[in-house]
Design an enzyme around this catalytic site. Structure first.
Site, PDB file in Angstrom:
ATOM      1  N   ASP A 195      31.895  20.536  37.057  1.00 44.50           N
ATOM      2  CA  ASP A 195      31.340  21.536  36.140  1.00 44.50           C
ATOM      3  C   ASP A 195      29.810  21.528  36.142  1.00 44.50           C
ATOM      4  OD1 ASP A 195      31.486  23.376  33.742  1.00 44.50           O
ATOM      5  OD2 ASP A 195      30.465  21.681  32.832  1.00 44.50           O
ATOM      6  N   LEU A 276      28.704  26.039  27.535  1.00 42.95           N
ATOM      7  CA  LEU A 276      27.962  27.271  27.805  1.00 42.95           C
ATOM      8  C   LEU A 276      27.330  27.286  29.196  1.00 42.95           C
ATOM      9  CD1 LEU A 276      26.177  27.715  24.357  1.00 42.95           C
ATOM     10  CD2 LEU A 276      28.152  28.966  25.201  1.00 42.95           C
ATOM     11  N   ARG A 277      27.631  26.256  29.974  1.00 46.20           N
ATOM     12  CA  ARG A 277      27.007  26.180  31.302  1.00 46.20           C
ATOM     13  C   ARG A 277      27.381  27.386  32.162  1.00 46.20           C
ATOM     14  NH1 ARG A 277      27.913  20.872  32.438  1.00 46.20           N
ATOM     15  NH2 ARG A 277      25.909  20.204  31.637  1.00 46.20           N
ATOM     16  N   GLY A 278      28.630  27.830  32.068  1.00 40.05           N
ATOM     17  CA  GLY A 278      29.077  28.983  32.847  1.00 40.05           C
ATOM     18  C   GLY A 278      28.278  30.236  32.522  1.00 40.05           C
ATOM     19  N   VAL A 281      24.660  29.921  33.953  1.00 37.96           N
ATOM     20  CA  VAL A 281      24.599  30.038  35.415  1.00 37.96           C
ATOM     21  C   VAL A 281      24.817  31.479  35.860  1.00 37.96           C
ATOM     22  CG1 VAL A 281      25.699  29.348  37.584  1.00 37.96           C
ATOM     23  CG2 VAL A 281      25.232  27.637  35.842  1.00 37.96           C
TER      24      VAL A 281
END
Length: 340
Positions: A195, A276-278, A281
């Site tokens: 992830d 919230l990384r998705g 990115v």
């Protein structure tokens, strides 16, 4: 040992623009070069599909950077008081991390004896120092010790490497694009580590016989006469290099509408993406892709182009479940962006 004769005998590198197919991998690498804050790329695919060749080729394509001469961290002249210091231009660092590397080899070591007897912080830089302002490539990253992968991801995210030993601490810049590759047959990375990679590109062995023949012929001709082959692609290489530089310069002026940001958040929510990384990115990658096209506004087509690369590795809940090929991401994206 700075023998000028050794510098002139550099291994010729296959031109990036001569690489046939593998569009996902090439796009992910280019976008990470335009915006290193995307967070690197994990490339999973069959053996012998040109992973290493492509990664070396993108590094060779990039413009030279100015560094302080003989500085172990490839420091920019503005980073230190450099009035008296000589500078030089070098190729973007492309550092290979060997599979059996130790933590000391990766992070660097502190000479405790020297520190105690002479009262100075004697630091022997590691691979993270060499990779600063460049690309760090880890082949078979899925076979690397989890602890080391954690260190790499932490440094890539923060831009710093800290080495502590016996109460002595050294910190130095370590800003690099992390590129990992591996063969899924040898196992996947743990979801928690996977992830942390910004993008995930899947590559497969080419099935089309005509394309296979073309790839073999290109490689054979390159091996026979590398100089002539590099010269043949010189114009295309220069064109792509210029396009990447322009995209880097344009990136800060690219805007993504509030409506699109809301829809991106809905896609991630609908797919049950943790954290919230998705979202972050996708926003970064869409802007980088828009800049690559020479645009200052992100379109639906820009988001569609990168959304699978950004999300396919974030869907797993069960470590034994295989990575979604992208069908699920595409389906939800089309529903939320009304493309049906």
């Amino acid at each position: 040992m700075n023998d000028p004769r050794l510098k002139s005998q550099e291994t010729p590198i296959f031109p990036f623009t001569a690489i046939v197919g593998q569009e996902e991998m090439k796009l992910a690498l280019q976008l990470n070069v335009i915006d290193p804050k995307i967070g690197g790329v994990m490339i999973m695919g069959d053996r012998g599909t040109g992973k290493s060749t492509t990664i070396r080729a993108i590094a060779d394509l990039l413009p030279e950077i100015e560094v302080i001469k003989d500085d172990p961290f490839n420091s920019q002249p503005l980073e230190k008081n450099t009035e008296e210091k000589e500078t030089e231009f070098i190729k973007i660092p492309m550092v290979d991390l060997p599979l059996g590397a130790t933590e000391d080899r990766v992070c660097g070591t502190i000479d405790i004896e020297k520190a105690l007897t002479e009262g100075i912080k004697a630091f022997e830089p590691g691979l993270l120092a060499k990779a600063n302002r460049g690309i760090l490539y880890v082949d078979e990253v899925n076979l690397l010790d989890d602890h080391l992968v954690d260190i790499l991801l932490d440094s890539a995210a923060s831009g710093w490497n800290t080495v502590e030993r016996e109460g002595i601490s050294i910190r130095h810049p370590a800003q690099f694009v992390l590129v990992g590759s591996g063969n899924p047959e040898e196992g996947e990375l743990r979801p928690q580590l996977l992830d942390r990679f910004g993008m995930h590109a899947e590559i497969r062995t080419v099935k089309d016989p005509n394309l296979r023949v073309r790839i073999v012929e290109e490689r054979t001709l390159f091996d026979f006469d590398p100089k002539a082959w590099i010269e043949k692609y010189k114009q295309q290489q220069e064109g792509l290099k210029e396009k990447l530089i322009k995209a880097q310069q344009l990136l800060n002026n690219v805007d993504i509408s509030y409506d699109f940001r809301i829809k991106i958040a809905k896609v991630c929510s609908e797919l049950n993406v943790d954290g919230l990384r998705g979202d972050i990115v996708i926003n970064r990658a869409a802007k980088a892709y828009a800049a690559f096209q020479g645009n200052t506004t992100v379109s639906i087509a820009d988001i569609e182009k990168i959304v699978v690369l950004c999300l396919r590795h974030r869907l797993r809940k069960d470590p034994l479940e295989s990575i979604d090929s992208g069908y699920k991401v595409k389906k939800i994206f089309e529903e939320i962006f009304d493309l049906n």
